[in-house]
Design an enzyme around this catalytic site. Structure first.
Site, PDB file in Angstrom:
ATOM      1  N   TYR A  55       0.878  -1.074   0.361  1.00  0.00           N
ATOM      2  CA  TYR A  55      -0.090   0.158   0.166  1.00  0.00           C
ATOM      3  C   TYR A  55       0.827   0.987  -0.055  1.00  0.00           C
ATOM      4  O   TYR A  55       1.524   1.862   0.726  1.00  0.00           O
ATOM      5  CB  TYR A  55      -1.088   0.475   1.103  1.00  0.00           C
ATOM      6  N   HIS A 127       0.430 -12.066   1.234  1.00  0.00           N
ATOM      7  CA  HIS A 127      -0.362 -11.055   0.436  1.00  0.00           C
ATOM      8  C   HIS A 127      -1.379 -11.526  -1.023  1.00  0.00           C
ATOM      9  O   HIS A 127      -2.100 -12.040  -1.186  1.00  0.00           O
ATOM     10  CB  HIS A 127      -0.041  -9.651  -0.593  1.00  0.00           C
ATOM     11  N   SER A 206     -12.971  -5.167   1.277  1.00  0.00           N
ATOM     12  CA  SER A 206     -14.132  -4.812   0.493  1.00  0.00           C
ATOM     13  C   SER A 206     -14.942  -5.026   0.803  1.00  0.00           C
ATOM     14  O   SER A 206     -16.344  -5.004   0.220  1.00  0.00           O
ATOM     15  CB  SER A 206     -13.582  -4.820  -1.074  1.00  0.00           C
ATOM     16  N   PRO A 207     -15.697  -4.896   2.066  1.00  0.00           N
ATOM     17  CA  PRO A 207     -17.000  -5.134   2.281  1.00  0.00           C
ATOM     18  C   PRO A 207     -18.369  -4.536   2.563  1.00  0.00           C
ATOM     19  O   PRO A 207     -19.590  -5.151   2.527  1.00  0.00           O
ATOM     20  CB  PRO A 207     -17.094  -5.223   4.321  1.00  0.00           C
ATOM     21  N   ARG A 210     -16.260  -1.860  -2.478  1.00  0.00           N
ATOM     22  CA  ARG A 210     -15.720  -1.322  -3.094  1.00  0.00           C
ATOM     23  C   ARG A 210     -16.461   0.447  -2.894  1.00  0.00           C
ATOM     24  O   ARG A 210     -15.970   1.184  -4.538  1.00  0.00           O
ATOM     25  CB  ARG A 210     -15.097  -1.620  -4.649  1.00  0.00           C
ATOM     26  N   GLY A 211     -17.336   0.957  -2.078  1.00  0.00           N
ATOM     27  CA  GLY A 211     -18.201   1.769  -2.077  1.00  0.00           C
ATOM     28  C   GLY A 211     -19.192   1.094  -2.890  1.00  0.00           C
ATOM     29  O   GLY A 211     -20.135   2.184  -2.528  1.00  0.00           O
ATOM     30  N   PHE A 212     -19.813   0.456  -3.805  1.00  0.00           N
ATOM     31  CA  PHE A 212     -21.117   0.187  -4.386  1.00  0.00           C
ATOM     32  C   PHE A 212     -21.783   0.335  -3.088  1.00  0.00           C
ATOM     33  O   PHE A 212     -23.603   1.063  -3.555  1.00  0.00           O
ATOM     34  CB  PHE A 212     -21.280  -0.781  -4.790  1.00  0.00           C
TER      35      PHE A 212
END
Length: 336
Positions: A55, A127, A206-207, A210-212
């Site tokens: 990251y 990872h 990404s629970p 991813r913003g959706f």
């Protein structure tokens, strides 16, 4: 804050994914804003903080280390190895490389310890499984780091149940981290149950899709040019337009429950099993507190069934990764 078990640790039921502060969704936030989010999470009872060598090519670990070192005893620190930025061409430009060789993992750990300003990393993930290296060799190297006192427990990211079992035979695996949400159901094929069977936590990244599932992103053309979602098939304009049709029904469920859309997504995950720990990421203190409110949301069986029928692998349009990124993971996938 409710607690859940992760290996030898008791951690907050919702952790913080730190990636967003430095990586992947456009320009990183300022160091000052990153510090505000990290400390707000700690003050709100979050005790699982998740970063990685990749990251920001070390920048995220550096931020977490600087801000959190004086609070080190108050939280469980997770980071990741096996995927990092490398100056392949000698031109100063870092390229993402997957490398699970034991010597690389040992060196990466030393670099992470220095950036994180700590003597030990509580949970250290591979990872990505480097498919050129037997998983037993990579996990064996991590087991050596446990014995050396450099790390306390081992995790894996984006692996199948088969790979998890092979790894677990070498050294107990404390956690598996994989994308999981209403619109990414791959873990339900096998690895979610394998984690439960082996006593490993399942950490869901990404629970909120991813913003959706927050319901705010209506126009993907507004995404930053360097936002990784631009390369994801589900966020291609035609596919995303189709997926938006799912939001009206989803937001109605949130209204019926009496929570925000983000809280509904996280509460659904918390109800999927006591071993599931979501780690939403955010650059906003306001969104952070909204996310954490999910621990107080109770969903009955009828609501869970309603959500399952609304957003699932059959109703979502588009794959979660493009061909290149899909080739780099070991996660089970649905046919077609």
């Amino acid at each position: 804050m409710q607690q859940r078990t992760l290996g030898p640790f008791s951690v907050s039921a919702i952790g913080l994914g730190c990636m967003n502060l430095s990586h992947a969704y456009g320009a990183p936030v300022s160091a000052e804003q990153g510090e505000r989010v990290l400390l707000a999470a700690l003050d709100a009872g979050v005790t699982l903080f998740d970063t990685a060598t990749l990251y920001g090519f070390g920048a995220n670990e550096t931020l977490v280390g600087r801000v959190m070192k004086q609070h080190r005893s108050r939280f469980t620190l997770a980071s990741k190895c096996g995927m990092q930025g490398v100056d392949v061409n000698g031109d100063g430009k870092l390229v993402r490389v997957i490398d699970g060789r034991p010597a690389t993992l040992r060196q990466t750990c030393e670099d992470s310890l220095r950036r994180l300003q700590t003597d030990v990393i509580d949970l250290y993930y591979l990872h990505r499984w480097d498919k050129n290296v037997p998983i037993e060799d990579s996990v064996g190297a991590l087991a050596d780091l446990v014995r050396a006192g450099k790390i306390r427990s081992i995790g894996l990211s984006e692996v199948s149940a088969t790979t998890l079992r092979k790894a677990h035979a070498v050294h107990p695996i404390a956690a598996v981290q994989t994308e999981y949400s209403l619109w990414t159901r791959n873990p339900e094929i096998a690895v979610l149950d394998a984690c439960r069977e082996l006593g490993a936590a399942f950490v869901a990244f990404s629970p909120v899709a991813r913003g959706f599932l927050c319901g705010d992103l209506r126009d993907v053309s507004t995404l930053d040019a360097k936002d990784i979602r631009r390369a994801m098939p589900r966020f291609a304009p035609e596919a995303y337009a189709a997926n938006l049709q799912l939001l009206d029904g989803y937001q109605q469920v949130a209204r019926d429950v009496g929570c925000t859309p983000a809280q509904l997504a996280l509460a659904w995950l918390l109800h999927r099993g006591e071993h599931v720990i979501p780690i939403p990421g955010t650059t906003s203190v306001e969104h952070l507190h909204d996310d954490l409110g999910a621990v107080d949301v109770t969903l009955d069986a009828a609501t869970m069934q309603r959500l399952d029928g609304l957003i699932n692998q059959h109703t979502v349009v588009g794959a979660r990764y493009n061909a290149q990124n899909a080739s780099e993971v070991d996660t089970e996938a649905f046919a077609g």
